[in-house]
Scaffold this active site. Structure first.
Site, PDB file in Angstrom:
ATOM      1  N   CYS A 143      10.455  -4.586  -9.565  1.00  0.00           N
ATOM      2  CA  CYS A 143      11.672  -4.382  -8.781  1.00  0.00           C
ATOM      3  C   CYS A 143      12.690  -5.454  -9.175  1.00  0.00           C
ATOM      4  CB  CYS A 143      11.384  -4.401  -7.288  1.00  0.00           C
ATOM      5  SG  CYS A 143      10.506  -5.856  -6.693  1.00  0.00           S
ATOM      6  N   GLY A 199       0.746  -1.247   0.000  1.00  0.00           N
ATOM      7  CA  GLY A 199       0.000   0.000   0.000  1.00  0.00           C
ATOM      8  C   GLY A 199       0.775   1.296   0.000  1.00  0.00           C
TER       9      GLY A 199
END
Length: 716
Positions: A312, A187
């Protein structure tokens, strides 16, 4: 809008960072960073061979690249731009900790202890030259550690890896945008998107016209997402629990963030257990899912909208290969945006145009070299040209033997390498949808011929996504039936699914006029200022004194619109949380004599306060701080007797105490609510006033007020 009460104690879950959480489970570290440090290996022969062969850095940079990967990742954090104490926190960082931590930085061989990230606007994001482990364990950093913990817990700051802050900045979100965060947990990026959306809104003004839908397929991670975003105090958020590749195609989004699950080797510095687990097969295995998620994101995007595809990972199979494949599938309807003029102080590398594919059979430079036995795991979409066997038949043999180079403008992609600015590794592609996705002619014609004239035709976007799914060996998105029988079957299926959706009770608009009118009358809220009808939702409809409705949530007009669309849809969004908890049922005896049994929550107070005309008290600094410190004070014990008299005259029940500068303002009560207004929720009993704020928030507020008083004293 989630499950249960807010936790009272300090939390560690909201300190998680996006890129670590996006690492797929097989590679996620099971060991905390500071455990078994002596047994760790900070090398992997396969990793080094793979990335040397892919040439992601120049030969002369290789040692620097590997050296930085073996060092712990410096801690980074972001100040909430909409927070009440944003300017003060930024001042504390600049004028206190920058100086007080300098000696420790010099001892560690660093020039600066903490500094603003040069590419993040308004000095709102900071980089520390200490790792998270050092901040936790070093006694001289204890005060800084406690500061970070407290401000993070109350929502004034977010600990987030620096590179994880980039996608929301490149997404270019406006207050009126409908935004989808497809794989949102835990989040941090969602929090950042909401900050950007609210940045131009002042308390007392209308709420943003846009909204954010934060989706994550994992139920437990959705809980983490709800906890993280609860601190934003926003009415413009919906949290959903759908599979990203099957997200219902009911809303056209202006912006889509597609931060996909990945192998995560860009997070080696904070998840060093990846060193021993790393292998090239992890990236290959995720490539198909990444393609389908990206295609679904584009199908949900409005024409003229922008989508971020990010990972990532440093692996071109998960990055450039995915982007190249979706660009080929979408043709001229989607373009790769050049963002080289954005964030000029960010050091970035261009995307690769050449790469190879590796699996257990070795290295392949083109798809034609892949043995048929290996083609289940090595797909043509993984190669720079994306060509199939048939495509190679028209190419001369000497030409086909050359290393493939992608003919698409992949240099517009953004690669972040760890040794450039002491960060993790990251990849970003910014995509712009120019026109509707192209028709896949043969499939479209076949399907339309099969459809009867009574049945609606499938959208081109759905066919494109299904084509991508089947080609990459994944289950295609579910289709909705519109026949009577199909509707009944789907309704039964949804009922069965709803039973299996843990905690996901249906969202219900509050229709109880007596409850709504009671709230409006008690707090003096006018419809023209802050409409309640049609904006209050619950998880069930029983609002009686013994009913099960404990919490009432407020939703913005944009969220209301999506809820209405969703209630009429067959293939529904699985709503895990929605809106802002505004009112909570109080069981105190005082409620029995009142028309309102619902008190205002701490989260909802900043939003509703500008529209209240009743149940408000104004306190000077001394009485306000005493309330925070002692929690409950009898009316005759307040320092200013006039304040105690007014508190005694107030109707029993929930009320709000607003801090004012002095007695003159207290007497006039002409206080304009704005972003600097400090207020707390209280309960007016028979003989006393009691604070309805948790201990952590009380402690933080006392600290801020003490700092403010000290600053004012020094100024005078």
């Amino acid at each position: 809008m989630g499950w249960g009460r807010r936790r009272k104690g300090p939390s560690t879950t909201n300190q998680s960072e996006d890129s670590k959480e996006k690492v797929v489970k097989p590679l996620k570290s099971d060991v905390p960073f500071d455990s078994n440090i002596q047994t760790r290996t900070y090398s992997n022969v396969d990793f080094e061979e793979y990335y040397k062969e892919q040439r992601i850095v120049r030969t002369e940079e290789w040692d620097s690249f590997m050296e930085i990967l073996r060092k712990p990742l410096p801690a980074a954090f972001r100040v909430n731009s909409n927070g009440q104490f944003c300017d003060e926190i930024r001042s504390i960082l600049e004028n206190d900790f920058v100086k007080s931590l300098q000696a420790e930085a010099i001892e560690s061989g660093e020039l600066e202890a903490i500094k603003p990230l040069p590419w993040y606007p308004k000095k709102l994001a900071w980089h520390s030259n200490f790792s998270r482990k050092e901040i936790r364990k070093n006694q001289t950093l204890e005060r800084f550690h406690e500061f970070l913990k407290l401000e993070t817990e109350v929502g004034n700051m977010t600990r987030q890896e620096a590179v994880s802050m980039l996608p929301p900045l490149f997404l270019d979100v406006h207050p009126d945008h409908f935004v989808l965060d497809m794989c949102a947990a835990p989040g941090s990026k969602t929090f950042q998107l909401l900050e950007i959306m609210h940045e131009s809104s002042e308390p007392g003004s209308s709420l943003p016209n846009g909204m954010v839908v934060a989706n994550d397929v994992d139920y437990k991670r959705s809980n983490l997402l709800i906890h993280q975003t609860k601190r934003t105090c926003t009415t413009n958020l919906m949290v959903s629990n759908n599979e990203g590749q099957h997200f219902p195609n009911k809303i056209a989004f202006d912006r889509v963030l597609c931060d996909v699950p990945c192998s995560g080797d860009g997070t080696l510095r904070k998840a060093p257990d990846i060193w021993r687990r790393w292998n090239s097969g992890s990236g290959n295995g995720l490539h198909s899912l990444q393609v389908v998620l990206a295609m679904r994101g584009l199908s949900l995007l409005r024409v003229g909208g922008r989508m971020i595809y990010s990972t990532c990972s440093m692996n071109p199979i998960e990055n450039e290969a995915v982007v190249a494949h979706i660009l080929r599938r979408c043709g001229c309807s989607v373009e790769l945006v050049d963002v080289s003029d954005m964030l000029p102080q960010l050091i970035r590398r261009p995307g690769l145009k050449k790469w190879k594919v590796h699996d257990r059979g070795g290295w392949y430079t083109s798809y034609k070299d892949v043995p048929k036995s290996q083609r289940d795991g090595v797909l043509k979409s993984m190669f720079p040209s994306g060509k199939s066997d048939k495509d190679y038949e028209d190419i001369a043999s000497d030409e086909s033997a050359e290393e493939e180079v992608c003919d698409l403008p992949l240099e517009r992609c953004v690669r972040i390498l760890p040794h450039d600015q002491n960060t993790g590794g990251f990849f970003i592609a910014v995509l712009h949808k120019v026109s509707p996705l192209p028709e896949i002619q043969e499939k479209l014609i076949q399907r339309r011929n099969r459809n009867s004239s009574e049945k609606p035709q499938e959208s081109v976007e759905e066919i494109v996504v299904e084509e991508a799914s089947s080609e990459n060996g994944l289950k295609p998105p579910e289709k909705e039936s519109t026949s009577k029988e199909g509707t009944i079957e789907l309704a039964q299926e949804l009922d069965n699914k709803r039973k299996a959706w843990k905690g996901l009770d249906p969202v219900v608009f509050l229709r109880d006029e007596a409850v709504i009118d009671g709230i409006k009358t008690f707090y003096g809220i006018r419809d023209e200022s802050f409409p309640l009808h049609g904006h209050l939702v619950t998880r069930n409809s029983d609002t009686s004194s013994k009913g099960s409705v404990k919490r009432i949530y407020y939703v913005s007009s944009s969220v209301k619109h999506v809820l209405e669309l969703n209630s009429a849809a067959e293939h529904k969004i699985k709503i895990a949380s929605v809106g802002l908890k505004m009112f909570e049922k109080q069981s105190a005896k005082e409620c029995e004599a009142n028309s309102c049994s619902f008190r205002i929550t701490s989260e909802g107070l900043p939003v509703i306060l500008p529209h209240m005309t009743k149940q408000i008290l104004y306190a000077t600094m001394v009485d306000f701080k005493n309330l925070l410190q002692y929690k409950s004070i009898k009316f005759h014990d307040f320092v200013l007797p006039e304040f105690g008299h007014k508190a005694a005259e107030l109707a029993p029940g929930s009320c709000v105490v607003v801090l004012v500068d002095g007695i003159q303002k207290l007497e006039s009560e002409a206080v304009r609510v704005n972003s600097s207004t400090i207020a707390i929720g209280c309960w007016k009993g028979k003989a006393s006033l009691t604070v309805m704020v948790n201990a952590v928030d009380c402690h933080q507020l006392v600290q801020r007020l003490s700092d403010r008083q000290m600053s004012m004293n020094l100024t005078t």
